[in-house]
Motif scaffolding. Sequence first.
Motif, PDB file in Angstrom:
ATOM      1  N   MET A   1       0.841  -1.206   0.000  1.00  0.00           N
ATOM      2  CA  MET A   1       0.000   0.000   0.000  1.00  0.00           C
ATOM      3  C   MET A   1       0.869   1.245   0.000  1.00  0.00           C
ATOM      4  O   MET A   1       1.935   1.270   0.595  1.00  0.00           O
ATOM      5  CB  MET A   1      -0.903   0.003   1.239  1.00  0.00           C
ATOM      6  CG  MET A   1      -1.836   1.209   1.318  1.00  0.00           C
ATOM      7  SD  MET A   1      -2.793   1.246   2.849  1.00  0.00           S
ATOM      8  CE  MET A   1      -3.778  -0.218   2.656  1.00  0.00           C
ATOM      9  N   GLU A   2       0.387   2.309  -0.696  1.00  0.00           N
ATOM     10  CA  GLU A   2       1.096   3.566  -0.679  1.00  0.00           C
ATOM     11  C   GLU A   2       1.154   4.129   0.737  1.00  0.00           C
ATOM     12  O   GLU A   2       0.305   3.850   1.570  1.00  0.00           O
ATOM     13  CB  GLU A   2       0.397   4.562  -1.602  1.00  0.00           C
ATOM     14  CG  GLU A   2       0.639   4.297  -3.076  1.00  0.00           C
ATOM     15  CD  GLU A   2      -0.380   3.348  -3.678  1.00  0.00           C
ATOM     16  OE1 GLU A   2      -0.348   3.176  -4.897  1.00  0.00           O
ATOM     17  OE2 GLU A   2      -1.190   2.774  -2.920  1.00  0.00           O
ATOM     18  N   ALA A   3       2.172   4.982   0.976  1.00  0.00           N
ATOM     19  CA  ALA A   3       2.333   5.557   2.305  1.00  0.00           C
ATOM     20  C   ALA A   3       1.113   6.367   2.705  1.00  0.00           C
ATOM     21  O   ALA A   3       0.728   6.405   3.872  1.00  0.00           O
ATOM     22  CB  ALA A   3       3.594   6.420   2.335  1.00  0.00           C
ATOM     23  N   SER A   4       0.487   7.053   1.752  1.00  0.00           N
ATOM     24  CA  SER A   4      -0.703   7.854   2.034  1.00  0.00           C
ATOM     25  C   SER A   4      -1.791   7.464   1.051  1.00  0.00           C
ATOM     26  O   SER A   4      -1.654   7.675  -0.151  1.00  0.00           O
ATOM     27  CB  SER A   4      -0.361   9.344   1.908  1.00  0.00           C
ATOM     28  OG  SER A   4      -1.469  10.135   2.263  1.00  0.00           O
ATOM     29  N   LEU A   5      -2.860   6.883   1.561  1.00  0.00           N
ATOM     30  CA  LEU A   5      -3.937   6.374   0.711  1.00  0.00           C
ATOM     31  C   LEU A   5      -5.231   6.417   1.506  1.00  0.00           C
ATOM     32  O   LEU A   5      -5.273   5.988   2.660  1.00  0.00           O
ATOM     33  CB  LEU A   5      -3.640   4.938   0.276  1.00  0.00           C
ATOM     34  CG  LEU A   5      -4.646   4.291  -0.680  1.00  0.00           C
ATOM     35  CD1 LEU A   5      -4.465   4.815  -2.089  1.00  0.00           C
ATOM     36  CD2 LEU A   5      -4.464   2.768  -0.676  1.00  0.00           C
ATOM     37  N   ILE A   6      -6.291   6.980   0.901  1.00  0.00           N
ATOM     38  CA  ILE A   6      -7.584   6.989   1.565  1.00  0.00           C
ATOM     39  C   ILE A   6      -8.624   6.363   0.642  1.00  0.00           C
ATOM     40  O   ILE A   6      -8.491   6.399  -0.586  1.00  0.00           O
ATOM     41  CB  ILE A   6      -8.029   8.404   1.986  1.00  0.00           C
ATOM     42  CG1 ILE A   6      -8.060   9.358   0.804  1.00  0.00           C
ATOM     43  CG2 ILE A   6      -7.133   8.932   3.093  1.00  0.00           C
ATOM     44  CD1 ILE A   6      -8.613  10.738   1.140  1.00  0.00           C
ATOM     45  N   TYR A   7      -9.681   5.798   1.247  1.00  0.00           N
ATOM     46  CA  TYR A   7     -10.718   5.112   0.489  1.00  0.00           C
ATOM     47  C   TYR A   7     -12.020   5.890   0.521  1.00  0.00           C
ATOM     48  O   TYR A   7     -12.330   6.598   1.489  1.00  0.00           O
ATOM     49  CB  TYR A   7     -10.949   3.712   1.062  1.00  0.00           C
ATOM     50  CG  TYR A   7      -9.757   2.794   0.912  1.00  0.00           C
ATOM     51  CD1 TYR A   7      -9.378   2.332  -0.345  1.00  0.00           C
ATOM     52  CD2 TYR A   7      -9.002   2.402   2.018  1.00  0.00           C
ATOM     53  CE1 TYR A   7      -8.277   1.502  -0.496  1.00  0.00           C
ATOM     54  CE2 TYR A   7      -7.912   1.567   1.874  1.00  0.00           C
ATOM     55  CZ  TYR A   7      -7.552   1.123   0.618  1.00  0.00           C
ATOM     56  OH  TYR A   7      -6.470   0.301   0.471  1.00  0.00           O
ATOM     57  N   GLY A   8     -12.784   5.727  -0.551  1.00  0.00           N
ATOM     58  CA  GLY A   8     -14.086   6.361  -0.656  1.00  0.00           C
ATOM     59  C   GLY A   8     -15.085   5.431  -1.315  1.00  0.00           C
ATOM     60  O   GLY A   8     -14.733   4.352  -1.809  1.00  0.00           O
ATOM     61  N   VAL A   9     -16.351   5.853  -1.330  1.00  0.00           N
ATOM     62  CA  VAL A   9     -17.421   5.107  -1.992  1.00  0.00           C
ATOM     63  C   VAL A   9     -18.210   6.076  -2.863  1.00  0.00           C
ATOM     64  O   VAL A   9     -18.125   7.291  -2.708  1.00  0.00           O
ATOM     65  CB  VAL A   9     -18.376   4.431  -0.981  1.00  0.00           C
ATOM     66  CG1 VAL A   9     -17.638   3.397  -0.149  1.00  0.00           C
ATOM     67  CG2 VAL A   9     -19.050   5.470  -0.087  1.00  0.00           C
ATOM     68  N   ASP A 196     -19.658   0.614  -5.153  1.00  0.00           N
ATOM     69  CA  ASP A 196     -18.431   1.066  -5.800  1.00  0.00           C
ATOM     70  C   ASP A 196     -17.461   1.571  -4.739  1.00  0.00           C
ATOM     71  O   ASP A 196     -17.847   2.331  -3.840  1.00  0.00           O
ATOM     72  CB  ASP A 196     -18.722   2.203  -6.772  1.00  0.00           C
ATOM     73  CG  ASP A 196     -19.606   1.783  -7.940  1.00  0.00           C
ATOM     74  OD1 ASP A 196     -19.663   0.571  -8.229  1.00  0.00           O
ATOM     75  OD2 ASP A 196     -20.231   2.668  -8.549  1.00  0.00           O
ATOM     76  N   VAL A 197     -16.210   1.163  -4.857  1.00  0.00           N
ATOM     77  CA  VAL A 197     -15.179   1.641  -3.932  1.00  0.00           C
ATOM     78  C   VAL A 197     -14.062   2.321  -4.712  1.00  0.00           C
ATOM     79  O   VAL A 197     -13.745   1.947  -5.849  1.00  0.00           O
ATOM     80  CB  VAL A 197     -14.621   0.493  -3.060  1.00  0.00           C
ATOM     81  CG1 VAL A 197     -15.631   0.092  -2.003  1.00  0.00           C
ATOM     82  CG2 VAL A 197     -14.234  -0.717  -3.892  1.00  0.00           C
ATOM     83  N   ASN A 198     -13.483   3.332  -4.086  1.00  0.00           N
ATOM     84  CA  ASN A 198     -12.520   4.212  -4.742  1.00  0.00           C
ATOM     85  C   ASN A 198     -11.316   4.460  -3.845  1.00  0.00           C
ATOM     86  O   ASN A 198     -11.396   4.276  -2.627  1.00  0.00           O
ATOM     87  CB  ASN A 198     -13.170   5.554  -5.056  1.00  0.00           C
ATOM     88  CG  ASN A 198     -14.436   5.422  -5.869  1.00  0.00           C
ATOM     89  OD1 ASN A 198     -14.394   5.390  -7.085  1.00  0.00           O
ATOM     90  ND2 ASN A 198     -15.591   5.346  -5.197  1.00  0.00           N
ATOM     91  N   ALA A 199     -10.237   4.923  -4.465  1.00  0.00           N
ATOM     92  CA  ALA A 199      -9.038   5.280  -3.707  1.00  0.00           C
ATOM     93  C   ALA A 199      -8.497   6.609  -4.192  1.00  0.00           C
ATOM     94  O   ALA A 199      -8.652   6.981  -5.365  1.00  0.00           O
ATOM     95  CB  ALA A 199      -7.966   4.202  -3.854  1.00  0.00           C
ATOM     96  N   HIS A 200      -7.870   7.329  -3.277  1.00  0.00           N
ATOM     97  CA  HIS A 200      -7.107   8.536  -3.600  1.00  0.00           C
ATOM     98  C   HIS A 200      -5.708   8.363  -3.043  1.00  0.00           C
ATOM     99  O   HIS A 200      -5.541   8.073  -1.847  1.00  0.00           O
ATOM    100  CB  HIS A 200      -7.751   9.783  -2.997  1.00  0.00           C
ATOM    101  CG  HIS A 200      -6.857  10.999  -3.055  1.00  0.00           C
ATOM    102  ND1 HIS A 200      -6.527  11.621  -4.248  1.00  0.00           N
ATOM    103  CD2 HIS A 200      -6.204  11.677  -2.076  1.00  0.00           C
ATOM    104  CE1 HIS A 200      -5.727  12.637  -3.989  1.00  0.00           C
ATOM    105  NE2 HIS A 200      -5.507  12.689  -2.683  1.00  0.00           N
TER     106      HIS A 200
END
Length: 358
Positions: A1-9, A196-200
């Motif tokens: 996983m990237e050092a900084s990663l957040i999830y969304g829907v 649906d799931v997303n990442a930034h």
Amino acid sequence: MEASLIYGVDVASYQGEPDWKAVFGDGIRFAFSKVTESTGYTNPTWAHNRAGMLALGSEFLPGAYHFLHGGDGAAQARYFLDKAGDVSSFAVALDVEASGADAATARAWVAEFKERTGGHPVIGYYPRWYWEQTGRPDLGFFDTVWQSHYVNGSGSPESLYAKVPASWWTSFGGEPISVLQFSSSGTVRGISGPCDVNAHRGGLAELKALALGRGEDDMPEYVSVGVDTPQELPPNQWVTVDFGKEYADGSHHHWNRGGPSVVVGPARYSLAANVRVSGLPKGVELQARAIENAEDGSGYEAGPIAEYTASDGDTFVHYALPADTVRDGYRVRFQVVQYGTAPARIVGGTAKAFAWPE
């Protein structure tokens, strides 16, 4: 996983009325709810989703999106704003993937929306497959792109994202990808059934700055500019890209003294710049760099140089500088050079920057 990663829907009426406190408790930090489609449909769960997302406070980024149809893009933007209410605290996205919609309709939607909101950023959900299908248009009228590419299987966002290759984040259409929808089969507490799931790839503060176009106490300043007039690109000569169109710049970094700048020193900054070059034969070499010019004209400092090769048709140059500093009295600009034998033209482009003034 990237050092900084957040999830969304992202949700629509199919998901019913999510329990947004439970969604947040499951680690989700941003979400988009469908609001409208064309000029005749409003999501019946929008009011519930709007209130529930806003109630989560500053540790969550609420979002709203419109599903675009072909036809009058400006009229659809007005319909969205009428039904959505005040969106100043929302990430706003435009879903462009079918129903006769194309880049021209989307451009009209974005222009009308920005005119009526004072330049609020728009994230473009424009999947790569649809971009290819619609002729590989320039997407520079968006502030950034929301891409989709699905992994196999179902499960939590974390377990599914582990299958995502880095190549799925590759830019296209002249815009960086800031949100990746990587599955429609995610399981998130508080949402009934798959979603649906997303990442930034970055932190919440960075995504807020990008999506809201303004700084807060814990957020960097955001600058978004674009090319509005074609520019000559002669061979063997560094050319400063003329970003004449301003989309977002609450702190006035984009100021024309010897050429449009992107960031004003002293500051720490990150930069993503993209230009579209026309008229180069396949195989011609190009280079790009960030450059920090002294305001008094006494000199400059050049940043890292990236190299490219011209392709069939127009060539897209994507340049990223994840972290750098610019001194007081200096301004960051972006330059390109091509090593062919005849002039070419810069026909489009954007630059996005986050700046932390010092």
